[in-house]
Write a protein that holds these residues in place. Sequence first.
Motif, PDB file in Angstrom:
ATOM      1  N   PHE A  31      85.809   9.276  -6.724  1.00 20.66           N
ATOM      2  CA  PHE A  31      86.444  10.594  -6.788  1.00 20.66           C
ATOM      3  C   PHE A  31      87.914  10.608  -6.392  1.00 20.66           C
ATOM      4  O   PHE A  31      88.622  11.557  -6.709  1.00 20.66           O
ATOM      5  N   TRP A  95      90.030  19.561  -5.079  1.00 20.61           N
ATOM      6  CA  TRP A  95      88.846  19.911  -5.881  1.00 20.61           C
ATOM      7  C   TRP A  95      88.063  18.639  -6.175  1.00 20.61           C
ATOM      8  O   TRP A  95      88.509  17.775  -6.941  1.00 20.61           O
ATOM      9  N   LEU A  97      83.861  17.274  -6.715  1.00 19.09           N
ATOM     10  CA  LEU A  97      82.422  17.551  -6.765  1.00 19.09           C
ATOM     11  C   LEU A  97      81.693  16.221  -6.855  1.00 19.09           C
ATOM     12  O   LEU A  97      82.091  15.345  -7.629  1.00 19.09           O
ATOM     13  N   LYS A 101      76.255  17.659  -7.742  1.00 18.06           N
ATOM     14  CA  LYS A 101      76.736  18.946  -8.278  1.00 18.06           C
ATOM     15  C   LYS A 101      75.797  19.470  -9.358  1.00 18.06           C
ATOM     16  O   LYS A 101      75.064  18.703  -9.984  1.00 18.06           O
ATOM     17  N   ARG A 103      75.487  21.449 -13.118  1.00 19.32           N
ATOM     18  CA  ARG A 103      76.242  21.269 -14.348  1.00 19.32           C
ATOM     19  C   ARG A 103      77.436  22.216 -14.433  1.00 19.32           C
ATOM     20  O   ARG A 103      78.499  21.862 -14.946  1.00 19.32           O
ATOM     21  N   ASN A 134      94.587  11.898 -15.094  1.00 23.85           N
ATOM     22  CA  ASN A 134      93.356  12.603 -14.715  1.00 23.85           C
ATOM     23  C   ASN A 134      92.954  13.529 -15.873  1.00 23.85           C
ATOM     24  O   ASN A 134      92.982  14.748 -15.784  1.00 23.85           O
ATOM     25  N   LYS A 136      90.277  14.412 -17.377  1.00 23.13           N
ATOM     26  CA  LYS A 136      89.195  15.376 -17.256  1.00 23.13           C
ATOM     27  C   LYS A 136      89.716  16.713 -16.718  1.00 23.13           C
ATOM     28  O   LYS A 136      89.369  17.782 -17.207  1.00 23.13           O
ATOM     29  N   PHE A 140      90.278  20.289 -18.464  1.00 23.21           N
ATOM     30  CA  PHE A 140      89.667  21.490 -17.874  1.00 23.21           C
ATOM     31  C   PHE A 140      90.691  22.626 -17.827  1.00 23.21           C
ATOM     32  O   PHE A 140      90.407  23.746 -18.246  1.00 23.21           O
ATOM     33  N   LYS A 143      91.502  23.977 -21.286  1.00 25.05           N
ATOM     34  CA  LYS A 143      90.417  24.803 -21.824  1.00 25.05           C
ATOM     35  C   LYS A 143      90.336  26.159 -21.129  1.00 25.05           C
ATOM     36  O   LYS A 143      89.902  27.148 -21.706  1.00 25.05           O
TER      37      LYS A 143
HETATM   38  C1  LIG Z   1      87.629  17.710 -10.838  1.00 25.08           C
HETATM   39  C2  LIG Z   1      86.133  17.828 -10.809  1.00 25.08           C
HETATM   40  C3  LIG Z   1      85.724  18.648  -9.574  1.00 25.08           C
HETATM   41  C4  LIG Z   1      85.675  18.592 -12.063  1.00 25.08           C
HETATM   42  O1  LIG Z   1      84.266  18.644 -12.103  1.00 25.08           O
HETATM   43  P1  LIG Z   1      83.457  18.138 -13.404  1.00 25.08           P
HETATM   44  O2  LIG Z   1      82.023  18.448 -13.197  1.00 25.08           O
HETATM   45  O3  LIG Z   1      83.837  16.734 -13.672  1.00 25.08           O
HETATM   46  O4  LIG Z   1      84.063  19.117 -14.523  1.00 25.08           O
HETATM   47  P2  LIG Z   1      83.865  19.113 -16.088  1.00 25.08           P
HETATM   48  O5  LIG Z   1      85.217  19.228 -16.669  1.00 25.08           O
HETATM   49  O6  LIG Z   1      82.984  17.983 -16.537  1.00 25.08           O
HETATM   50  O7  LIG Z   1      83.126  20.470 -16.310  1.00 25.08           O
HETATM   51  C5  LIG Z   1      81.712  20.641 -16.146  1.00 25.08           C
HETATM   52  C6  LIG Z   1      81.122  21.349 -17.356  1.00 25.08           C
HETATM   53  O8  LIG Z   1      81.767  22.609 -17.555  1.00 25.08           O
HETATM   54  C7  LIG Z   1      82.315  22.670 -18.872  1.00 25.08           C
HETATM   55  N1  LIG Z   1      83.621  23.343 -18.817  1.00 25.08           N
HETATM   56  C8  LIG Z   1      84.577  23.070 -17.937  1.00 25.08           C
HETATM   57  N2  LIG Z   1      85.619  23.888 -18.155  1.00 25.08           N
HETATM   58  C9  LIG Z   1      85.309  24.653 -19.188  1.00 25.08           C
HETATM   59  C10 LIG Z   1      85.992  25.682 -19.861  1.00 25.08           C
HETATM   60  N3  LIG Z   1      87.181  26.117 -19.498  1.00 25.08           N
HETATM   61  N4  LIG Z   1      85.374  26.223 -20.892  1.00 25.08           N
HETATM   62  C11 LIG Z   1      84.162  25.839 -21.246  1.00 25.08           C
HETATM   63  N5  LIG Z   1      83.456  24.901 -20.641  1.00 25.08           N
HETATM   64  C12 LIG Z   1      84.021  24.314 -19.613  1.00 25.08           C
HETATM   65  C13 LIG Z   1      82.505  21.232 -19.277  1.00 25.08           C
HETATM   66  O9  LIG Z   1      82.515  21.071 -20.665  1.00 25.08           O
HETATM   67  C14 LIG Z   1      81.325  20.573 -18.654  1.00 25.08           C
HETATM   68  O10 LIG Z   1      80.167  20.825 -19.456  1.00 25.08           O
HETATM   69  P3  LIG Z   1      79.147  19.654 -19.876  1.00 25.08           P
HETATM   70  O11 LIG Z   1      78.506  19.246 -18.586  1.00 25.08           O
HETATM   71  O12 LIG Z   1      78.248  20.340 -20.819  1.00 25.08           O
HETATM   72  O13 LIG Z   1      80.008  18.602 -20.471  1.00 25.08           O
HETATM   73  C15 LIG Z   1      85.440  16.429 -10.771  1.00 25.08           C
HETATM   74  O14 LIG Z   1      85.684  15.746 -11.992  1.00 25.08           O
HETATM   75  C16 LIG Z   1      85.911  15.560  -9.629  1.00 25.08           C
HETATM   76  O15 LIG Z   1      85.404  15.646  -8.516  1.00 25.08           O
HETATM   77  N6  LIG Z   1      86.917  14.658  -9.898  1.00 25.08           N
HETATM   78  C17 LIG Z   1      87.440  13.749  -8.903  1.00 25.08           C
HETATM   79  C18 LIG Z   1      88.435  14.398  -7.967  1.00 25.08           C
HETATM   80  C19 LIG Z   1      89.674  14.900  -8.682  1.00 25.08           C
HETATM   81  O16 LIG Z   1      90.338  14.162  -9.380  1.00 25.08           O
HETATM   82  N7  LIG Z   1      89.941  16.180  -8.478  1.00 25.08           N
HETATM   83  C20 LIG Z   1      91.017  16.874  -9.133  1.00 25.08           C
HETATM   84  C21 LIG Z   1      92.259  16.888  -8.353  1.00 25.08           C
HETATM   85  S1  LIG Z   1      93.475  17.860  -9.209  1.00 25.08           S
END
Ligand SMILES: CC(C)(COP(=O)(O)OP(=O)(O)OC[C@H]1O[C@@H](n2cnc3c(N)ncnc32)[C@H](O)[C@@H]1OP(=O)(O)O)[C@@H](O)C(=O)NCCC(=O)NCCS
Length: 182
Positions: A31, A95, A97, A101, A103, A134, A136, A140, A143
């Motif tokens: 993470f 942030w 998770l 966590k 979904r 980063n 992902k 996010f 989106k």
């Molecule tokens: C950042 C973090 C908390 C995000 O959590 P995550 O569970 O990976 O988030 P995701 O983007 O996969 O979103 C989860 C679900 O919500 C959906 N989703 C997220 N944002 C969305 C949006 N705006 N609209 C529609 N769906 C959305 C995703 O498609 C995903 O669905 P799925 O499981 O069907 O694929 C996690 O990746 C993490 O702990 N990362 C490491 C630490 C880090 O780098 N933190 C960020 C510092 S800036």
Amino acid sequence: MKSLIGRSVYLRLAETSDAEFINSLRTDSQFNRYLSAVDGSVALQREWLKAYKKREHAGTEYYFIVLKRSDNTAVGSIRIYDFRLDRNSFAIGSWILNGAKTRSAALESALLCYRYGFKELGYTNCHLDVRKGNEKVISFHQKSGAALVGEDGENVYFDMSLESCDLFLNTFRRFIEPEFYE
Ligand SMILES: CC(C)(COP(=O)(O)OP(=O)(O)OC[C@H]1O[C@@H](n2cnc3c(N)ncnc32)[C@H](O)[C@@H]1OP(=O)(O)O)[C@@H](O)C(=O)NCCC(=O)NCCS
């Protein structure tokens, strides 16, 4: 503080007793790749949290633990901080998770923080910085409707406007207003 309850997770303020859990998140190489490094000691994390609690009482920062509603397991953290009065903006960060966590925990924790910052605290913008690479989190924010406003060698910067946030909150309101949908 109003309740910060989503469909599958809820937020509560972090306490010094969360030092061990937060440390476990921040020292997990799965993470922490895109987060600022911590030295890995629970004692220092506890000291950091003690100092944070003063900022919380002063109303300048809110650090939350994300917990599952089904069994109260802690699954992550998220923080509202860096209140910029000159542009009426706040930041979301810390942030993380973990593997336990739900979904929709990411969606719910982001929505709950946005709603708190915009609707409870009255800010009209949220600034976000994400480490380059980063993907992902960049995806996010894109989106979610945040606008890319800049970049430097290390980070990309987004702004979430009040209008975009309203749209995001409205689109996914079933995730944070479960009482109206259950
Ligand atoms: C950042 C973090 C908390 C995000 O959590 P995550 O569970 O990976 O988030 P995701 O983007 O996969 O979103 C989860 C679900 O919500 C959906 N989703 C997220 N944002 C969305 C949006 N705006 N609209 C529609 N769906 C959305 C995703 O498609 C995903 O669905 P799925 O499981 O069907 O694929 C996690 O990746 C993490 O702990 N990362 C490491 C630490 C880090 O780098 N933190 C960020 C510092 S800036």
